[in-house]
Scaffold this motif. Sequence first.
Motif, PDB file in Angstrom:
ATOM      1  N   ARG A  72       1.012  -1.074   0.001  1.00 18.16           N
ATOM      2  CA  ARG A  72      -0.161  -0.194  -0.554  1.00 18.16           C
ATOM      3  C   ARG A  72       0.854   1.189  -0.008  1.00 18.16           C
ATOM      4  O   ARG A  72       0.269   2.459  -0.585  1.00 18.16           O
ATOM      5  CB  ARG A  72      -0.879  -0.601   1.572  1.00 18.16           C
ATOM      6  CG  ARG A  72      -2.248  -1.035   1.244  1.00 18.16           C
ATOM      7  CD  ARG A  72      -3.067  -0.873   2.297  1.00 18.16           C
ATOM      8  NE  ARG A  72      -4.125  -2.516   2.138  1.00 18.16           N
ATOM      9  CZ  ARG A  72      -4.992  -2.332   1.702  1.00 18.16           C
ATOM     10  NH1 ARG A  72      -5.124  -1.557   0.533  1.00 18.16           N
ATOM     11  NH2 ARG A  72      -5.861  -3.249   0.903  1.00 18.16           N
ATOM     12  N   CYS A 101       2.272   1.622  -3.723  1.00 11.37           N
ATOM     13  CA  CYS A 101       0.861   2.845  -4.597  1.00 11.37           C
ATOM     14  C   CYS A 101       1.030   4.273  -4.114  1.00 11.37           C
ATOM     15  O   CYS A 101       0.727   4.571  -5.095  1.00 11.37           O
ATOM     16  CB  CYS A 101      -0.012   1.806  -4.234  1.00 11.37           C
ATOM     17  SG  CYS A 101      -0.562  -0.499  -4.468  1.00 11.37           S
ATOM     18  N   VAL A 102       0.703   4.626  -2.618  1.00 11.30           N
ATOM     19  CA  VAL A 102       0.950   5.676  -2.833  1.00 11.30           C
ATOM     20  C   VAL A 102       1.852   6.597  -2.839  1.00 11.30           C
ATOM     21  O   VAL A 102       1.423   7.481  -3.750  1.00 11.30           O
ATOM     22  CB  VAL A 102       0.758   6.146  -0.916  1.00 11.30           C
ATOM     23  CG1 VAL A 102       1.126   7.588  -0.989  1.00 11.30           C
ATOM     24  CG2 VAL A 102      -0.642   5.709  -0.128  1.00 11.30           C
ATOM     25  N   LEU A 133       1.542   6.776  -7.031  1.00 17.80           N
ATOM     26  CA  LEU A 133       0.306   7.789  -6.918  1.00 17.80           C
ATOM     27  C   LEU A 133       0.931   9.122  -6.823  1.00 17.80           C
ATOM     28  O   LEU A 133       0.557   9.851  -7.855  1.00 17.80           O
ATOM     29  CB  LEU A 133      -0.674   7.499  -5.947  1.00 17.80           C
ATOM     30  CG  LEU A 133      -1.721   6.388  -6.371  1.00 17.80           C
ATOM     31  CD1 LEU A 133      -2.556   5.687  -5.557  1.00 17.80           C
ATOM     32  CD2 LEU A 133      -2.708   6.581  -7.566  1.00 17.80           C
ATOM     33  N   PHE A 192      -6.605  -6.956  -8.006  1.00 18.38           N
ATOM     34  CA  PHE A 192      -5.400  -5.838  -7.334  1.00 18.38           C
ATOM     35  C   PHE A 192      -6.485  -4.948  -6.848  1.00 18.38           C
ATOM     36  O   PHE A 192      -7.193  -3.383  -5.422  1.00 18.38           O
ATOM     37  CB  PHE A 192      -5.056  -5.006  -8.818  1.00 18.38           C
ATOM     38  CG  PHE A 192      -4.064  -3.766  -8.631  1.00 18.38           C
ATOM     39  CD1 PHE A 192      -3.081  -3.869  -7.558  1.00 18.38           C
ATOM     40  CD2 PHE A 192      -4.374  -2.299  -8.629  1.00 18.38           C
ATOM     41  CE1 PHE A 192      -2.636  -1.960  -7.410  1.00 18.38           C
ATOM     42  CE2 PHE A 192      -4.130  -1.391  -8.931  1.00 18.38           C
ATOM     43  CZ  PHE A 192      -2.882  -1.466  -8.082  1.00 18.38           C
ATOM     44  N   HIS A 193      -7.954  -4.375  -7.568  1.00 12.27           N
ATOM     45  CA  HIS A 193      -9.042  -4.215  -7.521  1.00 12.27           C
ATOM     46  C   HIS A 193      -9.731  -4.389  -5.548  1.00 12.27           C
ATOM     47  O   HIS A 193      -9.755  -3.035  -5.432  1.00 12.27           O
ATOM     48  CB  HIS A 193      -9.802  -4.099  -8.545  1.00 12.27           C
ATOM     49  CG  HIS A 193     -11.108  -3.212  -8.203  1.00 12.27           C
ATOM     50  ND1 HIS A 193     -12.415  -3.245  -7.945  1.00 12.27           N
ATOM     51  CD2 HIS A 193     -11.364  -1.585  -8.558  1.00 12.27           C
ATOM     52  CE1 HIS A 193     -13.339  -2.573  -7.937  1.00 12.27           C
ATOM     53  NE2 HIS A 193     -12.907  -1.539  -8.828  1.00 12.27           N
ATOM     54  N   GLN A 201      -7.009  -3.323  -3.178  1.00 16.67           N
ATOM     55  CA  GLN A 201      -7.172  -2.189  -3.096  1.00 16.67           C
ATOM     56  C   GLN A 201      -7.686  -1.651  -1.987  1.00 16.67           C
ATOM     57  O   GLN A 201      -7.938  -0.271  -1.147  1.00 16.67           O
ATOM     58  CB  GLN A 201      -6.651  -1.404  -3.962  1.00 16.67           C
ATOM     59  CG  GLN A 201      -5.831   0.374  -3.942  1.00 16.67           C
ATOM     60  CD  GLN A 201      -5.688   0.464  -4.714  1.00 16.67           C
ATOM     61  OE1 GLN A 201      -5.770   2.574  -5.227  1.00 16.67           O
ATOM     62  NE2 GLN A 201      -3.955   0.662  -4.756  1.00 16.67           N
ATOM     63  N   LEU A 202      -9.111  -1.723  -2.482  1.00 12.70           N
ATOM     64  CA  LEU A 202     -10.844  -1.164  -2.230  1.00 12.70           C
ATOM     65  C   LEU A 202     -11.677  -2.332  -1.718  1.00 12.70           C
ATOM     66  O   LEU A 202     -12.339  -1.253  -0.541  1.00 12.70           O
ATOM     67  CB  LEU A 202     -11.511  -0.532  -3.845  1.00 12.70           C
ATOM     68  CG  LEU A 202     -10.850   0.003  -4.580  1.00 12.70           C
ATOM     69  CD1 LEU A 202     -11.510  -0.165  -6.021  1.00 12.70           C
ATOM     70  CD2 LEU A 202     -10.766   1.749  -4.216  1.00 12.70           C
ATOM     71  N   ARG A 203     -11.019  -3.264  -0.753  1.00 11.47           N
ATOM     72  CA  ARG A 203     -11.960  -3.897  -0.527  1.00 11.47           C
ATOM     73  C   ARG A 203     -13.341  -3.648  -0.553  1.00 11.47           C
ATOM     74  O   ARG A 203     -14.078  -3.912  -0.153  1.00 11.47           O
ATOM     75  CB  ARG A 203     -11.465  -3.743   1.133  1.00 11.47           C
ATOM     76  CG  ARG A 203     -10.465  -3.294   1.906  1.00 11.47           C
ATOM     77  CD  ARG A 203     -10.417  -2.848   3.435  1.00 11.47           C
ATOM     78  NE  ARG A 203      -8.461  -1.794   3.334  1.00 11.47           N
ATOM     79  CZ  ARG A 203      -7.863  -2.380   4.246  1.00 11.47           C
ATOM     80  NH1 ARG A 203      -7.575  -3.144   4.184  1.00 11.47           N
ATOM     81  NH2 ARG A 203      -6.648  -1.844   4.088  1.00 11.47           N
TER      82      ARG A 203
END
Lengths: 202, 202
Positions: free
Chosen positions: B115, B118-119, B122, B174-175, B178-180
């Motif tokens: 995570r 990813c930050v 981004l 992945f989706h 990341q979005l749970r």
Amino acid sequence: MDDDGRDRPPVPTGRSERARTAALEAALALAVELPYPQVTMEAIAARAGVGKATLYRRWRHRGALLVDAVAHRNARAAVGDGRIPDTGDLQADLSAVLRAVVDELAVPAWDALLRALCVEALVDTAVGAQVLEEVFAPQITLFARRFAAARATGHIDGSVGDVEAFELFVAPLFHRWQLRTGALDHAYADAVVRRGCRALSP
Amino acid sequence: MDDDGRDRPPVPTGRSERARTAALEAALALAVELPYPQVTMEAIAARAGVGKATLYRRWRHRGALLVDAVAHRNARAAVGDGRIPDTGDLQADLSAVLRAVVDELAVPAWDALLRALCVEALVDTAVGAQVLEEVFAPQITLFARRFAAARATGHIDGSVGDVEAFELFVAPLFHRWQLRTGALDHAYADAVVRRGCRALSP
């Protein structure tokens, strides 16, 4: 969804509701104009013409406000507002939706705002839950209605759940957008829908 | 991939290479032990027993070092090291790979590290490009080899490109991660592979 109606298009009736709408619109406007680090609670309060304390009474921090602002914007926009069209051709209908998403992501300010939203969701689990509830759940509901119609007419496999089916179409776009693995254009949207419909065929 | 071999498992031969490996291992160890904000260049230098200046000579900032550390770790791990198995059963082979990914993401320290990655990707486009090149491209190459074998034996549609096929399997995970959006377990991995293989069938 929550129970105070935050996911519905707001109808500003009272002073508090007007202040809320002003804050959300100010946050969106500033996020389009400025790099995200400059979109502070202070700047949003100034643009909205409300006190900072008013913002903090409703939102713990900027991330929480930003999620509400994006949900507010989605509720007003074409994609988030009404149903997904049902022409009887699932592939054509979903292609139209995914092409619209691709067009939105091509707008630099909107792209930047959504990347900022992802960062907020990744660093704070509570914001992540808020993004799921306020931004994704309404989208999943719209897709679910269209899937229900497609199931009823025997166009898709009835055993696949709504979230799973939603992910077939949205996850490849999300992945490609976030990681920039290739061109994110209408041709890609169409190909994702074609393969998704194939995966779902009964 | 780049041309200085950073995507291959490092073979520490000289002093500089040993310092590099020490820094990568220190970054991984600290990322597992500490919240990400505490994984500073200073802390990594101290743990690795090298000077901070040594780190900055090779990496612009912590984000760049972190990407290298994850790529280094992937190159050593089972999933990233060898080929995807080829038993002749594409669905079974990819299920084994995606189940392993799910197992990794269930480890809190690894979840937190990814995570953080990813930050970093981004907020900094250059880090995003580095993640694509050092973390995802090697994975895509491994999948592409397996897809080539499946194409040769007529098990998948030859018109779908490697990246597109890769995204069919990896993007939903992945989706969801990341979005749970739901449970990220072996059953989900299997369902994603089943639907992906269906989408790719000739």
